[in-house]
Scaffold this motif. Sequence first.
Motif, mmCIF file in Angstrom:
data_model
loop_
_atom_site.group_PDB
_atom_site.id
_atom_site.type_symbol
_atom_site.label_atom_id
_atom_site.label_comp_id
_atom_site.label_asym_id
_atom_site.label_seq_id
_atom_site.Cartn_x
_atom_site.Cartn_y
_atom_site.Cartn_z
ATOM 1 N N LEU A 149 0.829 -1.206 0.000
ATOM 2 C CA LEU A 149 0.000 0.000 0.000
ATOM 3 C C LEU A 149 0.865 1.258 0.000
ATOM 4 O O LEU A 149 0.565 2.229 -0.711
ATOM 5 C CB LEU A 149 -0.958 0.000 1.197
ATOM 6 N N LEU A 150 1.932 1.242 0.784
ATOM 7 C CA LEU A 150 2.854 2.391 0.777
ATOM 8 C C LEU A 150 3.473 2.569 -0.607
ATOM 9 O O LEU A 150 3.590 3.704 -1.104
ATOM 10 C CB LEU A 150 3.947 2.222 1.829
ATOM 11 N N ASP A 151 3.875 1.467 -1.229
ATOM 12 C CA ASP A 151 4.423 1.536 -2.589
ATOM 13 C C ASP A 151 3.407 2.148 -3.547
ATOM 14 O O ASP A 151 3.742 2.996 -4.378
ATOM 15 C CB ASP A 151 4.816 0.140 -3.100
ATOM 16 N N HIS A 152 2.160 1.706 -3.422
ATOM 17 C CA HIS A 152 1.094 2.223 -4.287
ATOM 18 C C HIS A 152 0.901 3.726 -4.074
ATOM 19 O O HIS A 152 0.810 4.489 -5.047
ATOM 20 C CB HIS A 152 -0.209 1.472 -4.026
ATOM 21 N N LEU A 153 0.829 4.157 -2.825
ATOM 22 C CA LEU A 153 0.648 5.589 -2.525
ATOM 23 C C LEU A 153 1.829 6.412 -3.038
ATOM 24 O O LEU A 153 1.651 7.496 -3.593
ATOM 25 C CB LEU A 153 0.461 5.805 -1.026
ATOM 26 N N GLU A 154 3.026 5.886 -2.858
ATOM 27 C CA GLU A 154 4.216 6.606 -3.329
ATOM 28 C C GLU A 154 4.212 6.714 -4.854
ATOM 29 O O GLU A 154 4.490 7.774 -5.410
ATOM 30 C CB GLU A 154 5.490 5.897 -2.858
ATOM 31 N N THR A 155 3.874 5.630 -5.536
ATOM 32 C CA THR A 155 3.798 5.651 -6.997
ATOM 33 C C THR A 155 2.755 6.655 -7.473
ATOM 34 O O THR A 155 2.995 7.432 -8.405
ATOM 35 C CB THR A 155 3.483 4.242 -7.540
#
Length: 181
Positions: A149-155
Amino acid sequence: MTATVSPITPGASEAPEPGVSLSDYVPYRLATASAAVSRLIARAYEDRFGLTIPQWRLMSVLAEGALTQHTAVTRTAMDKVRVSRAAQELVVRRLVARTTVRSDRRSHTLELTAAGRRLFAEIAPLALAYEATLLAGLAPSEVAMFKRLLDHLETAAIQLTGGETITPRPDGSPDGSVDVD
């Protein structure tokens, strides 16, 4: 680093809510959670090792190998002034060596010294213990989901700011964080 933010327009089915409740607003929650964690860790690193968060962050990426100062900016997700200050302070403490790149005299390589590697080896278990304590109570699958989820938000944030990227780790996950310290 200057970012261009893409305008967001609600779709026809997404009528904007009147007002924003900060307790439900994800960007606010991310910022406050990050700030709380950063304060906790900053206090520990400062009290025990005399390091600031930018210095710790720089040491962490240098523990993986020598980098140019420019690459360190990208890898730490900090601006060049903050990286330069952190590097200079670590050089003064003889934890980092700074050498001029022969092919480009304006560029410098940063590398942990033996003392820097010893200090990092002492700090790394503490950092991992803080992470484990913060994530205690979450199942491994929840931790994995949280990281995705953090990866998704950062992307999504990178896309909204015009595609500025953070250099990925060898495993493909982003290496960097919001700079709240």
